[in-house]
Design an enzyme around this catalytic site. Structure first.
Site, mmCIF file in Angstrom:
data_model
loop_
_atom_site.group_PDB
_atom_site.id
_atom_site.type_symbol
_atom_site.label_atom_id
_atom_site.label_comp_id
_atom_site.label_asym_id
_atom_site.label_seq_id
_atom_site.Cartn_x
_atom_site.Cartn_y
_atom_site.Cartn_z
ATOM 1 N N LYS A 154 0.823 -1.204 0.000
ATOM 2 C CA LYS A 154 0.000 0.000 0.000
ATOM 3 C C LYS A 154 0.860 1.258 0.000
ATOM 4 O O LYS A 154 0.471 2.298 -0.533
ATOM 5 C CB LYS A 154 -0.931 -0.007 1.217
ATOM 6 C CG LYS A 154 -1.845 -1.218 1.311
ATOM 7 C CD LYS A 154 -2.811 -1.286 0.158
ATOM 8 C CE LYS A 154 -3.851 -2.387 0.320
ATOM 9 N NZ LYS A 154 -3.334 -3.744 0.146
ATOM 10 N N LYS B 264 -2.569 0.509 9.124
ATOM 11 C CA LYS B 264 -3.102 -0.359 8.076
ATOM 12 C C LYS B 264 -2.061 -1.380 7.652
ATOM 13 O O LYS B 264 -0.865 -1.101 7.647
ATOM 14 C CB LYS B 264 -3.527 0.466 6.856
ATOM 15 C CG LYS B 264 -4.587 1.503 7.147
ATOM 16 C CD LYS B 264 -4.908 2.340 5.929
ATOM 17 C CE LYS B 264 -5.621 1.565 4.869
ATOM 18 N NZ LYS B 264 -6.054 2.426 3.746
ATOM 19 N N GLY C 247 -9.681 -5.930 3.889
ATOM 20 C CA GLY C 247 -10.741 -6.617 4.602
ATOM 21 C C GLY C 247 -10.809 -6.285 6.076
ATOM 22 O O GLY C 247 -11.406 -7.023 6.851
ATOM 23 N N GLY C 248 -10.202 -5.172 6.485
ATOM 24 C CA GLY C 248 -10.255 -4.780 7.878
ATOM 25 C C GLY C 248 -9.232 -5.446 8.762
ATOM 26 O O GLY C 248 -9.061 -5.083 9.924
ATOM 27 N N HIS D 184 -16.607 5.606 2.291
ATOM 28 C CA HIS D 184 -15.741 4.675 1.568
ATOM 29 C C HIS D 184 -16.424 4.358 0.239
ATOM 30 O O HIS D 184 -17.460 3.692 0.194
ATOM 31 C CB HIS D 184 -15.556 3.395 2.391
ATOM 32 C CG HIS D 184 -14.592 2.426 1.805
ATOM 33 N ND1 HIS D 184 -13.580 1.853 2.533
ATOM 34 C CD2 HIS D 184 -14.458 1.927 0.553
ATOM 35 C CE1 HIS D 184 -12.878 1.038 1.766
ATOM 36 N NE2 HIS D 184 -13.401 1.069 0.554
ATOM 37 N N HIS E 155 -13.627 -1.869 10.558
ATOM 38 C CA HIS E 155 -13.045 -1.461 9.277
ATOM 39 C C HIS E 155 -13.310 -2.468 8.171
ATOM 40 O O HIS E 155 -12.625 -2.471 7.159
ATOM 41 C CB HIS E 155 -11.541 -1.212 9.408
ATOM 42 C CG HIS E 155 -11.192 -0.354 10.577
ATOM 43 N ND1 HIS E 155 -11.518 0.985 10.642
ATOM 44 C CD2 HIS E 155 -10.577 -0.657 11.750
ATOM 45 C CE1 HIS E 155 -11.118 1.472 11.795
ATOM 46 N NE2 HIS E 155 -10.556 0.505 12.492
ATOM 47 N N GLU F 265 -10.093 2.124 -4.621
ATOM 48 C CA GLU F 265 -10.854 2.589 -3.461
ATOM 49 C C GLU F 265 -10.466 4.018 -3.081
ATOM 50 O O GLU F 265 -9.290 4.389 -3.157
ATOM 51 C CB GLU F 265 -10.625 1.659 -2.272
ATOM 52 C CG GLU F 265 -11.067 0.222 -2.524
ATOM 53 C CD GLU F 265 -11.069 -0.611 -1.259
ATOM 54 O OE1 GLU F 265 -10.515 -0.154 -0.234
ATOM 55 O OE2 GLU F 265 -11.629 -1.720 -1.290
ATOM 56 N N ARG G 155 -7.772 -7.819 -7.489
ATOM 57 C CA ARG G 155 -8.544 -9.065 -7.427
ATOM 58 C C ARG G 155 -10.020 -8.721 -7.510
ATOM 59 O O ARG G 155 -10.406 -7.556 -7.557
ATOM 60 C CB ARG G 155 -8.271 -9.778 -6.105
ATOM 61 C CG ARG G 155 -8.538 -8.863 -4.901
ATOM 62 C CD ARG G 155 -8.553 -9.595 -3.593
ATOM 63 N NE ARG G 155 -8.553 -8.684 -2.452
ATOM 64 C CZ ARG G 155 -9.614 -8.070 -1.957
ATOM 65 N NH1 ARG G 155 -10.781 -8.217 -2.549
ATOM 66 N NH2 ARG G 155 -9.518 -7.275 -0.894
#
Length: 633
Positions: free
Chosen positions: A116, A147, A153-154, A197, A224, A264, A281
């Site tokens: 990320k 993060k 996926g939190g 989001h 999250h 996102e 994905r």
């Protein structure tokens, strides 16, 4: 051309890919860890390969084992699904090196976006708005968000509101990320509270065409992790939509993206937005896009992997779609996962159901607790939301605690109906606190249905006569509910303001104020399901309970001890962390209920425990205050 496809995943997404394989004529191959041996996705595939073990690290996160499974089964391609190794560049390369087709973007793109940190740098260079990155070691601006660099996926994500919390939350995020993705790298960025989001589905071929297939609103989240998603977003204007599509397309083209992916963003009230990440994905929430655009994204993934061209212009969207994720978890107890037998699973109402379970499925502690996704399409948002809420309310979910009631309350909340959602929506509106509902009518229905079952089993020749009053006790969550009734020659007398119109082993009808209501009843051992109310029949003469030391903290669920924070002799305050359990790929803190001295810690890191096992004992100080509960966020 792909002839045989290995699906390197499990559960719902494996079944989803298998369904498309059947439609396009590709032979699907499943893999399964030992707990999944009898799972639906294994039975539905043409072939299945065992991955010995149970924990993700020794099964679904073993790239070498997955490649070997593909070769052993004669597969010529691999679909990674989502989660696990779906965004692992080394796995993608191993698939290609084995001479197989990788259904996904180039490994170099997966690698660039898998970090990320690196992804944000690439996006900034492409002119996509990004949030500043903060160093976990020196961050001094709060609140901030920790993060996981390698996943989503939190998992591996923590909110930090003060410097004193930072080190502990970073360490917890690293452990969770390592367990879920095999990579414990984390980073920090400013936390934008009350932001939305919003994400854009992209689909690109290898010939230069990139589609932006609408935006998805994913703001309603717990820990999250998204639980309700929809398209289109009620907050996105045509002008903002054009800017979002432009940014998402630029992001995809800047990295040479090929396949299905998602860009996102965090969207502010003023229409400004910042890049979050690119998911290389298929997303969990992809069905809402399929419903609105009338296409099969998995089929397009396979076609693009075979070299197909996209048409120049994407399909025109039609209507509105909303998805809710059904989880085996208890929102009222810090999202505590629920495991055991799912005796009955049925969702009515003309909605789409993508599930990894069926009647009789065993839900364990090793994997994500999602049972299914329920998706409703309608011409308007209002109609889609109403349709979804009604289907969830009527769903038969027997045997496990689920988040169904939370989902229904959220969908019917006026602020949700008005489209006023953001990432803190559940907390702002107190939706995680269960509604106070009188369950006595349901308990009475359960008692009468059980009585009818006993009457049906009486030997031939026995007569039903007037009886003495009967009292039956049920467990409902952590409460005990008692109801009384008595069979008379004139009918059934009850302690409630209800007239019993009819009773059978499977349903009981009451009348109150001229209104009749029928309660369906299903019995599974000592569990009695009355509509959406789950009860546990309590014995008339309870067996003696094992003694548990005063001050003992017990495991609220089966799991693995990942960290022990105290030792015998140490003094703790009420609410202090004693240890951390991992269950269903999420961490759960076990807290001291009162201040005192730790006298016993009978577990160690790495140890498997069952629900009810003693984890630590704290000798309470005289007069010390206590805090409610033993599990914290």
């Amino acid at each position: 051309m792909i002839r045989r496809l290995l699906i390197a995943n499990r559960g719902e997404i494996a079944r989803r890919v298998i369904r498309t394989c059947r439609e396009v004529g590709v032979s699907p191959v499943a893999v399964f860890a030992d707990p999944d041996e009898h799972a639906p996705h294994v039975r539905e595939a043409d072939a299945a390969v065992r991955l010995p073990g149970a924990a993700p690290a020794e099964t679904y996160l073993r790239g070498d084992a997955l490649v070997a499974a593909a070769l052993a089964a004669g597969a010529d391609a691999v679909h990674p699904g989502y989660g696990f190794l779906s965004e692992n560049a080394a796995f993608a390369r191993a698939v290609l090196d084995a001479g197989l087709t990788w259904v996904g973007p180039d490994p170099a793109v997966v690698e660039a976006m898998g970090s990320k940190v690196a992804a944000k740098e690439r996006m900034a260079a492409a002119g996509v708005p990004v949030l500043p990155e903060l160093d976990p070691a020196t961050a001094d601006e709060f609140p901030l968000l920790v993060k996981a660099s390698a996943g989503g996926g939190g998992r591996g994500m923590r909110v930090v509101r003060s410097a004193s919390e930072l080190a502990g939350q970073v360490a917890a995020a690293r452990r969770e990320a390592e367990s879920a993705f095999g990579d414990g790298t984390v980073f920090c960025e400013p936390l934008l509270e009350r932001a939305r989001h919003v994400e854009v589905q992209v689909l690109a071929d290898a010939h230069g065409t990139t589609w932006a297939l609408g935006e998805r609103e994913c703001s309603v989240q717990r820990r999250h992790q998204k639980i309700i998603e929809e398209t289109p977003s009620p907050a996105v204007t045509p002008e903002v939509r054009a800017r979002l599509f432009d940014a998402a397309t630029r992001a995809a083209e800047a990295i040479g993206y090929v396949g299905a992916g998602t860009v996102e963003f965090l969207l502010a009230d003023d229409g400004s937005f910042h890049f979050l990440e690119v998911n290389t994905r298929l997303q969990v929430e992809h069905p809402v896009t399929e419903e609105v655009f009338g296409l099969d994204l998995v089929a397009w993934q396979l076609a693009i992997a075979e070299g197909a061209r996209l048409p120049a212009v994407p399909p025109t969207p039609d209507g509105h779609a909303v998805e809710a994720r059904l989880y085996a978890e208890d929102p009222a107890h810090d999202w505590r996962p629920s495991s055991g037998t799912l005796h009955r699973f049925a969702v009515p109402g003309g909605v789409r159901v993508d599930s990894g379970v069926e009647d009789g499925s065993e839900v364990g502690v090793h994997y994500d607790p999602m049972l299914a996704k329920v998706i409703a399409w309608a011409p308007t948002r209002h109609a889609a939301v109403r349709k979804l809420a009604a289907a969830l309310e009527r769903a038969e979910l027997h045997g496990l605690v689920t988040n169904r009631d939370l989902l229904v309350r959220t969908l019917r909340h006026p602020a949700f109906g008005a489209g006023e959602t953001h990432t803190g929506f559940l907390d702002e509106h107190g939706l995680t606190t269960p509604e106070l509902v009188d369950v006595r009518p349901a308990a009475l229905a359960a008692a009468l249905a059980l009585a009818e079952r006993r009457r049906a089993n009486l030997p031939l020749g026995w007569r039903n006569l007037a009886s003495q009053p009967q009292r039956v006790a049920f467990g409902h969550g952590e409460d005990t509910v008692e109801v009384d009734y008595r069979h008379t020659r004139a009918g059934v007398e009850t302690g409630l303001d209800l007239v019993v119109v009819a009773a059978s082993p499977d349903a009981v009808t009451f009348e109150r104020g001229g209104v009749r209501t029928t309660h369906p009843v299903a019995v599974h051992g000592d569990r009695v399901e009355v509509g959406a109310v789950s009860l546990r029949l309590l014995p008339r003469f309870p067996p003696p309970r094992a003694e548990v030391a005063a001050g003992a903290a017990v495991a609220p669920m089966p799991g693995t001890v990942v960290r022990v924070a105290v030792e015998p002799g140490q003094r703790v305050e009420a609410g202090a962390e004693l240890l951390v359990l991992e269950a269903m790929k999420m961490e759960h803190r076990v807290l001291a209920t009162a201040g005192g001295a730790v006298t016993e810690v009978p577990v160690r890191a790495g140890q498997q425990v069952d629900a009810g096992d003693v984890l630590a004992v704290v000798a309470e100080d005289p007069g010390a205050g206590s805090s409610e509960g033993t599990a914290g966020a």
